[in-house]
Design an enzyme around this catalytic site. Sequence first.
Site, short mmCIF file in Angstrom:
data_model
loop_
_atom_site.label_atom_id
_atom_site.label_comp_id
_atom_site.label_asym_id
_atom_site.label_seq_id
_atom_site.Cartn_x
_atom_site.Cartn_y
_atom_site.Cartn_z
N ARG A 75 -22.39 42.58 -30.35
CA ARG A 75 -23.41 42.07 -31.26
C ARG A 75 -24.68 41.78 -30.47
O ARG A 75 -24.62 41.22 -29.38
CB ARG A 75 -22.95 40.77 -31.94
CG ARG A 75 -21.47 40.67 -32.22
CD ARG A 75 -21.11 39.37 -32.92
NE ARG A 75 -21.73 39.29 -34.23
CZ ARG A 75 -21.05 39.16 -35.36
NH1 ARG A 75 -19.72 39.14 -35.36
NH2 ARG A 75 -21.68 39.08 -36.50
N ALA A 123 -17.98 33.29 -43.62
CA ALA A 123 -18.95 32.21 -43.86
C ALA A 123 -18.84 31.68 -45.29
O ALA A 123 -18.90 30.48 -45.53
CB ALA A 123 -20.37 32.71 -43.58
#
Length: 495
Positions: free
Chosen positions: A213, A353
């Site tokens: 990432r 999330a």
Amino acid sequence: MPGVLSSRESGMEFKPLGSYPETGIDVLIVGTGLAGLTAALECKRKGHNVKLLERNATINTAGDMYFMGLSATRFFKHWPEMAKEYDSIGLHNAWIETFKHNGEQMIRPLRVADRLKAQGLDPDTPPGTFQMRPLVYKMFVHQVESLGIKVEFGKRVVDYWEDEERGKAGVVTESGEKFEGDVVIAADGVGSKSQKIVGGQVRARSSGRAMWRAAFPIENLDKNPEVKEFFHLINGTEPIVRTWLGPSTYALTLTRPDMMIWIMNHDATGSEAESWNNTIEYEEVLKGMDAMPGKTKWAPIFKELVKCTPPKTIINFELLWRNPQPSWTSPGARIIQIGDSAHSFLPASGNGATQAIEDSISLASCLQIGGKENVAQSVRAHIRFRFIRTACAQKLGFSNAELLQETDWDKVKLDPRKAAPKLPKWVWGHDPEAYAYENYEKCVESMNKGIAFDEDDSFPPNYPPGYKYEPWNIEQIMDDMRNGKPIELGPGNWD
């Protein structure tokens, strides 16, 4: 405002801070991820007393992007400042384009709104949006600080305890300090020390996969004009998400006016860790891309993008998981796990999330409904509302991962929707706050009658209509994927 419904539309009236009487419930929260921060805000709004513990010296706002579902962001309607800021940092007029991993374009750039319409969804109330993790975290942190919620930093929790006779629970830190409350919320991730006291839990373990990432200023693309041209904004100003789908892997890029973000799913290499501070250099990524098995030969332009990444920017993030377990609480129900502590998600689910925030909203609401005399009852009702839903969302994540990593391009050519992960209404159409208030009394009545959680039909399901819970484990799913067997989601309408 896209992604945030009005109170009329979402079923709960506008109730800002100060709308609820004080409950006297002392809530101790361990961890300042999205679950912990949301729990702090919502517990404060619901009239509870809140204290936060964080193991690090500061709250980590690093990272790149993730998907924020509408079922999670609904609660912003109670926090007008957050709703306004969320809208300001969101992706407006965004586009999306799809490639094979080798660079062959499969779906031309389309507005996200048009892709949503093609899936039969309303662009004005999308299932969710991609957001920048640093910007979202800073928004949450600012709100917590503005409320004067006390955060104790440098408190690494090594043990949890419960005193059922006193109706208290607490933690012990590495330095020997003790903190207690009427309820302790373990929001400290998959490695939470609360596992020791929460019966039936299994320790999280490596999935054998990880994510590279990176997020960095867009100016770094000036190093390579070809890369800058390929990963251009639409019409010079509008952001675009590009998906790259290959055998047993996938990647996403996001070009914003200010930032360039890329992520890639890959086999574990040995240097990964579950930390936003675990950085590697681009040479390791290129070596890993070349070593991918079979016919996974990445587009040269993607490799050039990796080379443009600044030093100490690429994070090699380990993906951990655990099998679904209904035991998220201690014997006396004074300690409760939420977020990744209770249920870990694959990135492909687009749900980690979202479900963490839903947990926090649901728990704060149940505690407010039940009051100080019924903390244990409220915790158990919350789990009954959440377990089957999150288990289904976890399983959906594996199905979406299968779609991304084993795309049937012949089908995609006929119908581009076949390259899109499932975004079913039972996920994004849910309102965890309204659900708690509408069904709490029914749930408590069922528990008092001794009805098992998977036999309780006294309130409507917040998971796939027609689904009947069946225990499942990750090992069986992975075996099926390795053997080319499609993932069986189970009965009910998962779409």
